[in-house]
Design a protein around this motif. Structure first.
Motif, PDB file in Angstrom:
ATOM      1  N   PHE A  65      -9.377  17.361 -27.474  1.00  0.00           N
ATOM      2  CA  PHE A  65      -8.908  16.382 -26.503  1.00  0.00           C
ATOM      3  C   PHE A  65      -7.252  16.377 -26.100  1.00  0.00           C
ATOM      4  CE2 PHE A  65      -7.184  12.366 -25.181  1.00  0.00           C
ATOM      5  CZ  PHE A  65      -8.066  12.119 -24.183  1.00  0.00           C
ATOM      6  N   GLY A  66      -6.675  16.393 -27.374  1.00  0.00           N
ATOM      7  CA  GLY A  66      -5.165  16.399 -26.709  1.00  0.00           C
ATOM      8  C   GLY A  66      -4.892  17.728 -26.181  1.00  0.00           C
ATOM      9  N   MET A  67      -5.557  18.923 -26.684  1.00  0.00           N
ATOM     10  CA  MET A  67      -5.214  20.014 -26.029  1.00  0.00           C
ATOM     11  C   MET A  67      -5.599  20.084 -24.503  1.00  0.00           C
ATOM     12  SD  MET A  67      -6.472  22.630 -28.859  1.00  0.00           S
ATOM     13  CE  MET A  67      -5.466  22.963 -30.223  1.00  0.00           C
ATOM     14  N   LYS A  68      -7.096  19.582 -24.229  1.00  0.00           N
ATOM     15  CA  LYS A  68      -7.545  19.792 -23.066  1.00  0.00           C
ATOM     16  C   LYS A  68      -7.132  18.947 -21.938  1.00  0.00           C
ATOM     17  CE  LYS A  68     -10.996  21.710 -20.744  1.00  0.00           C
ATOM     18  NZ  LYS A  68     -11.057  23.003 -20.632  1.00  0.00           N
ATOM     19  N   GLU A  80     -19.536  18.833 -24.345  1.00  0.00           N
ATOM     20  CA  GLU A  80     -19.905  19.464 -23.039  1.00  0.00           C
ATOM     21  C   GLU A  80     -19.024  18.856 -21.817  1.00  0.00           C
ATOM     22  OE1 GLU A  80     -24.130  19.003 -22.874  1.00  0.00           O
ATOM     23  OE2 GLU A  80     -24.279  20.600 -24.234  1.00  0.00           O
ATOM     24  N   GLY A  81     -18.758  17.434 -22.087  1.00  0.00           N
ATOM     25  CA  GLY A  81     -18.246  16.659 -21.034  1.00  0.00           C
ATOM     26  C   GLY A  81     -16.858  16.843 -20.961  1.00  0.00           C
ATOM     27  N   MET A  82     -16.190  17.113 -22.072  1.00  0.00           N
ATOM     28  CA  MET A  82     -14.727  17.700 -22.184  1.00  0.00           C
ATOM     29  C   MET A  82     -14.609  18.916 -21.816  1.00  0.00           C
ATOM     30  SD  MET A  82     -12.863  15.013 -22.318  1.00  0.00           S
ATOM     31  CE  MET A  82     -11.356  16.086 -22.821  1.00  0.00           C
ATOM     32  N   PHE A  91      -4.134   7.843 -25.711  1.00  0.00           N
ATOM     33  CA  PHE A  91      -5.461   7.846 -25.394  1.00  0.00           C
ATOM     34  C   PHE A  91      -6.717   7.390 -26.457  1.00  0.00           C
ATOM     35  CE2 PHE A  91      -4.006   9.772 -21.484  1.00  0.00           C
ATOM     36  CZ  PHE A  91      -4.686   9.119 -20.480  1.00  0.00           C
ATOM     37  N   LEU A  92      -6.162   8.078 -27.582  1.00  0.00           N
ATOM     38  CA  LEU A  92      -7.028   7.936 -29.031  1.00  0.00           C
ATOM     39  C   LEU A  92      -7.148   6.418 -29.335  1.00  0.00           C
ATOM     40  CD1 LEU A  92      -8.929  10.010 -30.377  1.00  0.00           C
ATOM     41  CD2 LEU A  92      -7.415  10.882 -28.864  1.00  0.00           C
ATOM     42  N   VAL A  93      -5.917   5.672 -29.317  1.00  0.00           N
ATOM     43  CA  VAL A  93      -5.864   4.544 -30.105  1.00  0.00           C
ATOM     44  C   VAL A  93      -6.506   3.231 -29.436  1.00  0.00           C
ATOM     45  CG1 VAL A  93      -3.946   5.344 -31.359  1.00  0.00           C
ATOM     46  CG2 VAL A  93      -3.705   3.774 -29.237  1.00  0.00           C
ATOM     47  N   GLU A  94      -7.041   3.571 -28.190  1.00  0.00           N
ATOM     48  CA  GLU A  94      -7.638   2.487 -27.258  1.00  0.00           C
ATOM     49  C   GLU A  94      -8.943   2.053 -27.445  1.00  0.00           C
ATOM     50  OE1 GLU A  94      -4.936   2.746 -23.277  1.00  0.00           O
ATOM     51  OE2 GLU A  94      -6.165   4.497 -23.542  1.00  0.00           O
ATOM     52  N   GLN A  95      -9.637   2.797 -28.282  1.00  0.00           N
ATOM     53  CA  GLN A  95     -11.063   2.558 -28.399  1.00  0.00           C
ATOM     54  C   GLN A  95     -11.225   3.054 -29.945  1.00  0.00           C
ATOM     55  OE1 GLN A  95     -10.305   5.075 -25.741  1.00  0.00           O
ATOM     56  NE2 GLN A  95     -10.184   6.101 -27.651  1.00  0.00           N
ATOM     57  N   PRO A 108     -12.046   8.990 -26.729  1.00  0.00           N
ATOM     58  CA  PRO A 108     -12.300   8.552 -24.970  1.00  0.00           C
ATOM     59  C   PRO A 108     -13.294   9.310 -24.408  1.00  0.00           C
ATOM     60  CG  PRO A 108     -10.057   9.387 -25.676  1.00  0.00           C
ATOM     61  CD  PRO A 108     -10.673   9.825 -26.810  1.00  0.00           C
ATOM     62  N   LYS A 109     -13.964   8.446 -23.804  1.00  0.00           N
ATOM     63  CA  LYS A 109     -14.941   9.154 -23.050  1.00  0.00           C
ATOM     64  C   LYS A 109     -14.597  10.098 -22.014  1.00  0.00           C
ATOM     65  CE  LYS A 109     -18.259   5.153 -23.431  1.00  0.00           C
ATOM     66  NZ  LYS A 109     -18.977   4.093 -22.534  1.00  0.00           N
ATOM     67  N   PRO A 110     -15.108  11.283 -21.683  1.00  0.00           N
ATOM     68  CA  PRO A 110     -14.939  12.074 -20.558  1.00  0.00           C
ATOM     69  C   PRO A 110     -15.046  11.588 -19.277  1.00  0.00           C
ATOM     70  CG  PRO A 110     -16.332  13.247 -22.171  1.00  0.00           C
ATOM     71  CD  PRO A 110     -16.364  11.856 -22.523  1.00  0.00           C
ATOM     72  N   ARG A 111     -13.869  11.616 -18.527  1.00  0.00           N
ATOM     73  CA  ARG A 111     -14.286  11.023 -17.211  1.00  0.00           C
ATOM     74  C   ARG A 111     -13.093  11.413 -16.037  1.00  0.00           C
ATOM     75  NH1 ARG A 111     -11.138   7.472 -20.794  1.00  0.00           N
ATOM     76  NH2 ARG A 111      -8.840   7.000 -20.002  1.00  0.00           N
ATOM     77  N   PRO A 112     -13.620  11.378 -14.689  1.00  0.00           N
ATOM     78  CA  PRO A 112     -12.906  12.125 -13.703  1.00  0.00           C
ATOM     79  C   PRO A 112     -11.432  11.241 -13.652  1.00  0.00           C
ATOM     80  CG  PRO A 112     -14.918  11.382 -13.064  1.00  0.00           C
ATOM     81  CD  PRO A 112     -15.108  10.894 -14.272  1.00  0.00           C
TER      82      PRO A 112
END
Length: 298
Positions: free
Chosen positions: A35-38, A64-66, A272-276, A280-284
């Motif tokens: 996630f951090g990379m993407k 897949e979403g990411m 982004f990781l600490v908020e939930q 994190p959910k993939p999102r536009p």
């Protein structure tokens, strides 16, 4: 060809200090790092790991979403997917207890040059976690020999102090070393954050990122030391934030060559990781959100 990749997939069952549980979260460090990379690259990001046929569909959908490449994820239907309790304490410490037992653990965590897909050789960067006393030197040295920049973080503090030779071998086998303060102290002894970095550099690592939680981080390379602030967000769950930090830093360093900017990429990724609970959910628009957080740090 893959630009960046990482290692490890497990399913986390999270237990909070008040007894609440969050079951079946995708974890293991690899997805958080990816996630951090993407978040910061338009290039391709992959992951290597072993999973069973019970790998949850929701976890597969997240990958897949990411748009995470899974050519390196090997299906081993004879074994269940790795699963572990992650038990959190009031002080923020965490204890991992394997729910999967026996030969399944080494089967899925096996990682050697022969398990790296051909499309991953030549990647710009690779990040993974190690046990300090038993680092996977073979994969580190093989990838560096092919021109890949290798970033390493400890899974935990060292159970016993490494000898000078062991520490030098470990740090000399990676390009970026990223411990938290507890992990650094376990390797080089008590000291200020600046002293910890000085000792790690003296032992052989050219680039250090020292993660300090809410106090941010210190990043060092080529005689330059920078303090990186933490992004001010509401912290719900810290599990995986260090992995996301490392993934963001690796991409930031290789794509900008700017130590301070790379550190801020890392700080934003961790935020982004600490908020939930969980990923994190993939999102536009998530990259636009990241850019806004980055701008607020300057």
């Amino acid at each position: 060809m893959i630009d960046y990749f990482t290692f490890s997939l497990i399913i986390d069952d999270l237990v909070l200090p008040d007894g609440r549980t969050y079951m079946g979260l995708l974890g293991g460090g690899g997805p958080q790092t990816a996630f951090g990379m993407k978040l910061w690259t338009g290039g391709s990001v992959g992951i290597c790991a072993g999973v069973g046929s019970d790998f949850p569909p929701a976890a597969q959908r997240w990958l897949e979403g990411m748009e995470i490449d899974t050519a390196g994820v090997r299906l081993q239907p004879q074994h269940p997917t790795l699963r572990a309790w992650q038990i959190l304490e009031e002080d923020g410490s965490r204890t991992q207890i394997w729910r999967t037992r026996g030969s399944v653990i080494p089967a899925h965590l096996a990682f050697s040059p022969g398990l790296v897909p051909s499309s991953y050789w030549g990647a710009r960067g690779f990040h993974f976690g190690i046990h300090p006393e038993h680092p996977n030197l073979a994969i580190m040295q093989a990838l560096r020999g092919r021109g890949t920049v290798v970033s390493v973080e400890p899974f935990r503090a060292a159970a016993q102090r490494l000898s000078d030779d062991e520490l030098q071998t470990l740090l000399g086998s990676c390009d970026i070393f990223s411990p938290n303060v507890e992990e650094a102290v376990s390797l080089v002894g008590e000291g200020t954050p600046e002293q910890l970095i000085e000792r790690l550099v003296a032992a052989g690592t050219p680039l250090v990122t020292l993660r300090m939680g809410a106090a941010g981080s210190l990043v060092y390379a080529a005689g330059t030391l920078q303090h990186i602030p933490a992004v001010p967000v509401t912290v719900v769950d810290q599990v995986g934030a260090g992995n996301a930090y490392c993934g963001g830093f690796l991409v930031g360093w290789l794509e900008t060559g700017d130590l301070r900017l790379a550190g801020r990429y890392a700080s934003v990724a961790a935020s982004f990781l600490v908020e939930q609970f969980g990923l994190p959910k993939p999102r536009p628009g998530i990259r636009s959100e990241a850019a806004e957080r980055l701008a607020a740090l300057f």
